[in-house]
Design an enzyme around this catalytic site. Structure first.
Site, mmCIF file in Angstrom:
data_model
loop_
_atom_site.group_PDB
_atom_site.id
_atom_site.type_symbol
_atom_site.label_atom_id
_atom_site.label_comp_id
_atom_site.label_asym_id
_atom_site.label_seq_id
_atom_site.Cartn_x
_atom_site.Cartn_y
_atom_site.Cartn_z
ATOM 1 C CG ASP A 102 86.235 109.455 47.264
ATOM 2 O OD1 ASP A 102 86.892 110.076 46.410
ATOM 3 O OD2 ASP A 102 86.645 108.430 47.834
ATOM 4 C CG MET A 103 84.945 107.293 41.252
ATOM 5 S SD MET A 103 85.642 107.795 39.669
ATOM 6 C CE MET A 103 87.316 107.178 39.812
ATOM 7 C CG ASP A 104 89.364 105.842 43.080
ATOM 8 O OD1 ASP A 104 89.078 105.076 42.153
ATOM 9 O OD2 ASP A 104 90.005 106.897 42.923
ATOM 10 C CE LYS A 153 88.993 113.678 47.817
ATOM 11 N NZ LYS A 153 88.082 112.525 47.613
ATOM 12 C CG ASP A 156 86.603 105.217 50.294
ATOM 13 O OD1 ASP A 156 87.473 104.336 50.211
ATOM 14 O OD2 ASP A 156 86.670 106.294 49.666
ATOM 15 C CB SER A 198 87.414 111.475 42.454
ATOM 16 O OG SER A 198 88.337 110.415 42.501
#
Length: 211
Positions: free
Chosen positions: A4-6, A138, A163, A105
């Site tokens: 994931d990114m954020d 998501k 996260d 993401s």
């Protein structure tokens, strides 16, 4: 390996909250940081829709708000983003094992590209995937399923690193393993028990916490 990114590669959540508070204030919607946390893990257009449904505004279209938020985020990432603790080391760990790497993401593709360019890691990733054009964001598993298909890897052979709880749900719905790296205040959330691995930081990957 699907990142994931954020909140995982970069701590972008403070950037999101600042951008949301600034841009939504231009149409009279004065959000607090706590308000902004209600939509953590949402896809970008879903955040705009969420607040539109709560308090429709005048003067700007939803698309204008969407574009202004993207502009604010791209600027913040380009000028202020830093890699989360252990990120570079975890990438090296997986690359040394000749594993395919992807970013999947909820963020717009231009923000994903801004992030990998800022951190100078674009050459390490086989694929960058945004959920911005998925039918659902998501916790729907669509973005992860598409990532596995494009990598030509079976879902059960993928490990997602997330996260957020929404991301964890999406990974499990895609029949993938998931390592979750929650914010410290969320570490003991009982809902995270469905994760295959729970880490305090990406550093733990290098120390062998993910088998």
């Amino acid at each position: 390996i699907i990142y994931d990114m954020d909140g995982l590669i970069i701590d972008s959540e403070p950037f999101w909250r600042q951008a949301e508070m600034k841009v939504f204030a231009t149409v009279g919607l004065h959000l607090t940081e706590k308000d902004c946390m209600e939509t953590t893990g949402f896809r970008f257009d879903e955040v705009v829709d969420y607040w539109w449904n709560r308090q429709p505004w005048q003067g700007k279209t939803k698309q204008q708000i969407h574009n202004e938020l993207l502009d604010e985020m791209e600027y913040a990432i380009t000028h202020h983003a830093e890699a989360m603790k252990g990120f570079h080391e975890s990438v090296a760990y997986f690359k040394n094992r000749h594993l395919k790497l992807a970013v999947a993401s909820s963020s717009a593709m231009r923000l994903i590209k801004a992030t990998v360019n800022k951190l100078q890691v674009q050459q390490h990733f086989d694929l960058l995937v945004s959920a911005e054009h998925e039918t659902h964001g998501k916790p729907h598993p669509g973005v992860f399923i598409r990532t596995a298909e494009n990598l030509q890897v079976r879902p059960e052979n993928c490990l997602v690193i997330e996260d957020s709880f929404n991301g964890l749900l999406a990974a499990k719905a895609a029949k993938m393993k998931c390592a979750v790296v929650p914010y410290p205040e969320d570490y003991h959330n009982p809902k995270l028990v469905i994760a295959d691995f729970k880490l305090r930081s990406l550093d733990e990957i290098v120390s062998g916490a993910v088998g």
